[in-house]
Scaffold this active site. Structure first.
Site, PDB file in Angstrom:
ATOM      1  N   LEU A  35      -2.302 -29.570 -55.495  1.00 35.10           N
ATOM      2  CA  LEU A  35      -3.379 -30.073 -54.476  1.00 35.10           C
ATOM      3  C   LEU A  35      -3.425 -29.381 -53.065  1.00 35.10           C
ATOM      4  N   THR A 121      -5.928 -10.738 -61.964  1.00 34.45           N
ATOM      5  CA  THR A 121      -7.059 -10.219 -61.622  1.00 34.45           C
ATOM      6  C   THR A 121      -7.162  -8.518 -61.540  1.00 34.45           C
ATOM      7  N   ASP A 122      -8.417  -8.303 -61.390  1.00 36.06           N
ATOM      8  CA  ASP A 122      -8.444  -6.787 -61.703  1.00 36.06           C
ATOM      9  C   ASP A 122      -7.821  -6.225 -60.389  1.00 36.06           C
ATOM     10  N   GLU A 123      -7.621  -6.911 -59.265  1.00 34.43           N
ATOM     11  CA  GLU A 123      -7.446  -6.092 -58.117  1.00 34.43           C
ATOM     12  C   GLU A 123      -6.017  -5.605 -58.064  1.00 34.43           C
ATOM     13  N   TYR A 148      -2.017 -10.250 -51.303  1.00 30.34           N
ATOM     14  CA  TYR A 148      -2.696 -11.109 -52.429  1.00 30.34           C
ATOM     15  C   TYR A 148      -2.489 -10.420 -53.743  1.00 30.34           C
ATOM     16  N   THR A 151       0.998  -9.462 -54.864  1.00 30.89           N
ATOM     17  CA  THR A 151       1.933 -10.413 -55.715  1.00 30.89           C
ATOM     18  C   THR A 151       1.294 -10.941 -57.044  1.00 30.89           C
ATOM     19  N   LYS A 152       0.049 -10.673 -56.959  1.00 34.25           N
ATOM     20  CA  LYS A 152      -0.361 -11.012 -58.458  1.00 34.25           C
ATOM     21  C   LYS A 152       0.015  -9.818 -59.298  1.00 34.25           C
ATOM     22  N   ASN A 177     -14.638 -10.560 -60.279  1.00 39.30           N
ATOM     23  CA  ASN A 177     -14.692 -11.548 -59.653  1.00 39.30           C
ATOM     24  C   ASN A 177     -15.661 -12.617 -59.980  1.00 39.30           C
ATOM     25  N   PRO A 190     -19.915 -18.659 -52.104  1.00 41.03           N
ATOM     26  CA  PRO A 190     -20.090 -19.996 -51.714  1.00 41.03           C
ATOM     27  C   PRO A 190     -20.352 -20.007 -49.833  1.00 41.03           C
ATOM     28  N   ARG A 212     -18.401  -5.420 -56.057  1.00 35.82           N
ATOM     29  CA  ARG A 212     -17.625  -6.450 -57.019  1.00 35.82           C
ATOM     30  C   ARG A 212     -18.279  -6.581 -58.359  1.00 35.82           C
ATOM     31  N   ASN A 247     -22.180  -5.911 -52.084  1.00 36.80           N
ATOM     32  CA  ASN A 247     -22.192  -7.173 -51.294  1.00 36.80           C
ATOM     33  C   ASN A 247     -23.520  -7.495 -50.620  1.00 36.80           C
ATOM     34  N   ALA A 272      -9.182  -5.973 -43.371  1.00 40.97           N
ATOM     35  CA  ALA A 272      -8.250  -4.651 -43.084  1.00 40.97           C
ATOM     36  C   ALA A 272      -8.035  -4.432 -44.471  1.00 40.97           C
TER      37      ALA A 272
HETATM   38  P1  NAD Z   1      -8.268 -21.418 -56.270  1.00 39.78           P
HETATM   39  O1  NAD Z   1      -7.555 -21.030 -55.161  1.00 39.78           O
HETATM   40  O2  NAD Z   1      -9.618 -21.861 -56.243  1.00 39.78           O
HETATM   41  O3  NAD Z   1      -7.171 -22.404 -57.211  1.00 39.78           O
HETATM   42  C1  NAD Z   1      -5.943 -22.520 -56.979  1.00 39.78           C
HETATM   43  C2  NAD Z   1      -5.554 -23.809 -57.256  1.00 39.78           C
HETATM   44  O4  NAD Z   1      -4.154 -23.671 -57.690  1.00 39.78           O
HETATM   45  C3  NAD Z   1      -5.561 -24.940 -56.536  1.00 39.78           C
HETATM   46  O5  NAD Z   1      -6.208 -26.085 -57.198  1.00 39.78           O
HETATM   47  C4  NAD Z   1      -4.294 -25.272 -55.832  1.00 39.78           C
HETATM   48  O6  NAD Z   1      -4.035 -26.428 -55.453  1.00 39.78           O
HETATM   49  C5  NAD Z   1      -3.072 -24.855 -56.856  1.00 39.78           C
HETATM   50  N1  NAD Z   1      -2.081 -24.239 -56.255  1.00 39.78           N
HETATM   51  C6  NAD Z   1      -1.784 -23.352 -55.480  1.00 39.78           C
HETATM   52  N2  NAD Z   1      -0.391 -23.375 -55.356  1.00 39.78           N
HETATM   53  C7  NAD Z   1       0.189 -24.254 -56.424  1.00 39.78           C
HETATM   54  C8  NAD Z   1       1.418 -24.406 -56.570  1.00 39.78           C
HETATM   55  N3  NAD Z   1       2.527 -23.888 -55.831  1.00 39.78           N
HETATM   56  N4  NAD Z   1       1.505 -25.488 -57.501  1.00 39.78           N
HETATM   57  C9  NAD Z   1       0.834 -25.909 -58.248  1.00 39.78           C
HETATM   58  N5  NAD Z   1      -0.534 -25.769 -58.061  1.00 39.78           N
HETATM   59  C10 NAD Z   1      -0.950 -24.773 -56.935  1.00 39.78           C
HETATM   60  O7  NAD Z   1      -8.031 -19.929 -56.985  1.00 39.78           O
HETATM   61  P2  NAD Z   1      -8.984 -19.496 -58.337  1.00 39.78           P
HETATM   62  O8  NAD Z   1     -10.272 -18.632 -57.522  1.00 39.78           O
HETATM   63  O9  NAD Z   1      -9.449 -20.494 -59.204  1.00 39.78           O
HETATM   64  O10 NAD Z   1      -7.937 -18.577 -58.819  1.00 39.78           O
HETATM   65  C11 NAD Z   1      -7.393 -19.067 -60.265  1.00 39.78           C
HETATM   66  C12 NAD Z   1      -6.611 -17.998 -60.755  1.00 39.78           C
HETATM   67  O11 NAD Z   1      -7.474 -16.867 -61.202  1.00 39.78           O
HETATM   68  C13 NAD Z   1      -5.556 -17.264 -59.912  1.00 39.78           C
HETATM   69  O12 NAD Z   1      -4.449 -16.844 -60.580  1.00 39.78           O
HETATM   70  C14 NAD Z   1      -6.410 -16.028 -59.324  1.00 39.78           C
HETATM   71  O13 NAD Z   1      -5.579 -14.969 -59.085  1.00 39.78           O
HETATM   72  C15 NAD Z   1      -7.013 -15.551 -60.792  1.00 39.78           C
HETATM   73  N6  NAD Z   1      -8.292 -15.063 -60.442  1.00 39.78           N
HETATM   74  C16 NAD Z   1      -9.178 -15.236 -59.657  1.00 39.78           C
HETATM   75  C17 NAD Z   1     -10.509 -14.571 -59.611  1.00 39.78           C
HETATM   76  C18 NAD Z   1     -11.840 -15.140 -58.825  1.00 39.78           C
HETATM   77  O14 NAD Z   1     -12.770 -14.641 -58.637  1.00 39.78           O
HETATM   78  N7  NAD Z   1     -11.403 -16.020 -58.015  1.00 39.78           N
HETATM   79  C19 NAD Z   1     -10.621 -13.448 -60.246  1.00 39.78           C
HETATM   80  C20 NAD Z   1      -9.655 -13.154 -61.217  1.00 39.78           C
HETATM   81  C21 NAD Z   1      -8.632 -13.753 -61.316  1.00 39.78           C
HETATM   82  O1  TDX Z   2     -17.549 -13.711 -45.524  1.00 40.74           O
HETATM   83  C1  TDX Z   2     -17.318 -12.820 -46.294  1.00 40.74           C
HETATM   84  N1  TDX Z   2     -18.056 -11.517 -46.333  1.00 40.74           N
HETATM   85  C2  TDX Z   2     -18.050 -10.619 -47.206  1.00 40.74           C
HETATM   86  O2  TDX Z   2     -18.735  -9.701 -46.968  1.00 40.74           O
HETATM   87  C3  TDX Z   2     -16.266 -12.783 -47.324  1.00 40.74           C
HETATM   88  C4  TDX Z   2     -15.493 -14.120 -47.324  1.00 40.74           C
HETATM   89  C5  TDX Z   2     -16.190 -11.794 -48.072  1.00 40.74           C
HETATM   90  N2  TDX Z   2     -16.756 -10.804 -47.935  1.00 40.74           N
HETATM   91  C6  TDX Z   2     -16.789  -9.595 -48.901  1.00 40.74           C
HETATM   92  C7  TDX Z   2     -15.266  -9.060 -49.364  1.00 40.74           C
HETATM   93  C8  TDX Z   2     -15.447  -8.581 -50.576  1.00 40.74           C
HETATM   94  O3  TDX Z   2     -15.817  -7.243 -50.619  1.00 40.74           O
HETATM   95  O4  TDX Z   2     -17.307  -9.924 -50.268  1.00 40.74           O
HETATM   96  C9  TDX Z   2     -16.563  -9.683 -51.032  1.00 40.74           C
HETATM   97  C10 TDX Z   2     -15.881 -10.592 -52.012  1.00 40.74           C
HETATM   98  O5  TDX Z   2     -14.678 -11.412 -51.368  1.00 40.74           O
HETATM   99  P1  TDX Z   2     -13.914 -12.506 -51.758  1.00 40.74           P
HETATM  100  O6  TDX Z   2     -14.801 -13.575 -52.289  1.00 40.74           O
HETATM  101  O7  TDX Z   2     -12.924 -12.906 -50.654  1.00 40.74           O
HETATM  102  O8  TDX Z   2     -13.358 -12.116 -52.952  1.00 40.74           O
HETATM  103  P2  TDX Z   2     -12.324 -10.871 -53.391  1.00 40.74           P
HETATM  104  O9  TDX Z   2     -11.482 -10.375 -51.929  1.00 40.74           O
HETATM  105  O10 TDX Z   2     -13.056  -9.461 -54.167  1.00 40.74           O
HETATM  106  O11 TDX Z   2     -11.306 -11.321 -54.491  1.00 40.74           O
HETATM  107  C11 TDX Z   2     -11.819 -12.233 -55.190  1.00 40.74           C
HETATM  108  O12 TDX Z   2     -11.925 -11.743 -56.382  1.00 40.74           O
HETATM  109  C12 TDX Z   2     -10.553 -11.416 -57.286  1.00 40.74           C
HETATM  110  C13 TDX Z   2     -10.848 -13.636 -55.440  1.00 40.74           C
HETATM  111  O13 TDX Z   2     -10.793 -14.163 -54.304  1.00 40.74           O
HETATM  112  C14 TDX Z   2      -9.510 -13.091 -55.724  1.00 40.74           C
HETATM  113  O14 TDX Z   2      -8.857 -14.410 -56.354  1.00 40.74           O
HETATM  114  C15 TDX Z   2      -9.665 -12.567 -57.165  1.00 40.74           C
HETATM  115  O15 TDX Z   2      -8.553 -11.931 -57.715  1.00 40.74           O
END
Ligand code: NAD
Ligand code: TDX
Length: 332
Positions: A35, A121-123, A148, A151-152, A177, A190, A212, A247, A272
């Site tokens: 959490l 992630t695809d990143e 980020y 480290t992934k 994404n 969001p 994305r 975007n 950046a």
């Molecule tokens: P998020 O930030 O919404 O959720 C991460 C969760 O991990 C949180 O509930 C947090 O409390 C928990 N957490 C963080 N550090 C922790 C720790 N040390 N021990 C235990 N719990 C811990 O992330 P998300 O967007 O749901 O992403 C989930 C996974 O999917 C990640 O591995 C991310 O790299 C991967 N991913 C995300 C996206 C995306 O679009 N969001 C896309 C591809 C892959």
């Molecule tokens: O306010 C904003 N305005 C904007 O233009 C924010 C927050 C983002 N952006 C842009 C940056 C990116 O091009 O929108 C795109 C999406 O941004 P994020 O939601 O921060 O996602 P991104 O950086 O693409 O990474 C996401 O997808 C891959 C997740 O956060 C990662 O966890 C996942 O690995």
């Protein structure tokens, strides 16, 4: 019926996965989540408590992880520090959770023999030019850009090494994404939805040309379940749903769905090192394991996501002011 340990199950994708598992299988789930600011127990409200247990703890806690692991058939590892913008501000927690946390889980599955599915992630592949006909595949070389994504990438390489060196039973998926309910307001979709709902203007980094490849979190969940059931140990699967959008198009669609003018957004300071384009070729997952996405209509999925944020202000409002203050300090 399987007993799953789900790390990060109170986060965005992890909680969507828990909803999906409890709704579509007979499996039981233990969520292990510390959490952090990104975790929210309310995302698990209303689920069947007989099949869901919550443990608050850190994945870097080797003793706790070692105790929990043998009680389960498989661990699905979502827990991570997940936001690029935070990683540019303070990289350290990304090293702790994404690298040391994954290492801690790997050592526990090495001892217990429990199956691991690692969520990535695809990143990790870096970015593509806008006009590049290629998309990422499982053989694209790793070339991460941000703290980020590096480290992934490191966590993926640890998993591969533990499979080869120690025979750990693991699979990896790299997804594009995600969007859908329960996503933190720091993230792009969001943030813009909740800005527009509050009468604030959406904030687009730069000109908004960055692309994305959007997938609904439920489709990510069904893909992960498919890999758990049918995936080959040691293999990597890319998850994507052919959802490329720039975007600016996404912001304009959010504004249109909310009945606001198409130009009612601000262009703000760019990120950046901002990756230009991500695009996934998920042929391997589709042909070898037979997975297909269900949410093919992005506009319909986005409209449902807007409805969810409109109906669940109590879920996101507590985080909103702090997130906007963080961005405002950076001119974003
Ligand atoms: P998020 O930030 O919404 O959720 C991460 C969760 O991990 C949180 O509930 C947090 O409390 C928990 N957490 C963080 N550090 C922790 C720790 N040390 N021990 C235990 N719990 C811990 O992330 P998300 O967007 O749901 O992403 C989930 C996974 O999917 C990640 O591995 C991310 O790299 C991967 N991913 C995300 C996206 C995306 O679009 N969001 C896309 C591809 C892959
Ligand atoms: O306010 C904003 N305005 C904007 O233009 C924010 C927050 C983002 N952006 C842009 C940056 C990116 O091009 O929108 C795109 C999406 O941004 P994020 O939601 O921060 O996602 P991104 O950086 O693409 O990474 C996401 O997808 C891959 C997740 O956060 C990662 O966890 C996942 O690995």
């Amino acid at each position: 019926m399987a007993k799953l340990l789900v790390t990060g199950g109170a986060g965005f994708i992890g909680s969507n996965f828990v909803h999906h598992v409890l709704g579509t299988t007979d499996d039981t789930v233990t969520v292990l989540d510390k959490l952090s600011y990104a975790g929210n127990l309310a995302s698990l409200d209303g689920l069947d408590e007989r099949r869901l247990r919550f443990v608050r703890g850190d994945i870097t806690d080797a003793e706790l992880v070692g105790e929990l692991m043998p009680e389960h058939d498989a661990v699905v590892h979502f827990a991570a520090e997940s936001h690029n913008d935070n990683s540019l501000h303070d990289p350290r927690p990304f090293l702790d959770t994404n690298i040391i946390g994954t290492y801690t889980l790997l050592e526990a599955v090495r001892r217990s023999g429990v199956r691991l599915h690692h969520i990535s992630t695809d990143e990790v592949y870096g970015d593509l030019e806008l006009d590049d006909p290629q998309r990422f595949t499982e053989t694209t070389p790793y070339n991460p850009s941000s703290p980020y994504s590096s480290t992934k990438a490191g966590s993926d390489l640890l998993v591969r090494a533990w499979v080869r060196s120690f025979g750990v039973q693991a699979t990896i998926s790299n997804c594009s994404n995600n969007y859908g309910p329960f996503q933190h307001v720091e993230k792009f979709i969001p943030r813009q939805i909740t800005n527009a709902l509050r009468g604030e203007r959406p904030k687009l980094y730069g000109a908004g040309a960055n692309v994305r490849d959007w997938i609904h979190a439920t489709d990510h969940s069904s893909a992960v379940l498919t890999i758990l059931e049918k995936g080959a140990i040691g293999e990597t699967y890319l998850i994507g749903a052919d959802g490329e959008k720039n975007n600016r198009e996404v912001v304009e669609l959010i504004l249109a769905l909310l009945g606001q003018p198409a130009d009612a957004y601000d262009s703000v300071t760019d990120r950046a090192g901002h990756d230009l384009r991500y695009a996934i070729d998920s042929t391997k997952l589709r042909t070898e394991l037979g997975w297909e996405p269900e949410f093919r209509d992005f506009e319909a999925g986005l409209a449902a996501t807007i409805d969810w944020y409109r109906d669940n202000e109590a879920w996101w409002a507590p985080a909103k002011d702090g997130v906007e203050a963080f961005y405002a300090a950076k001119g974003q």
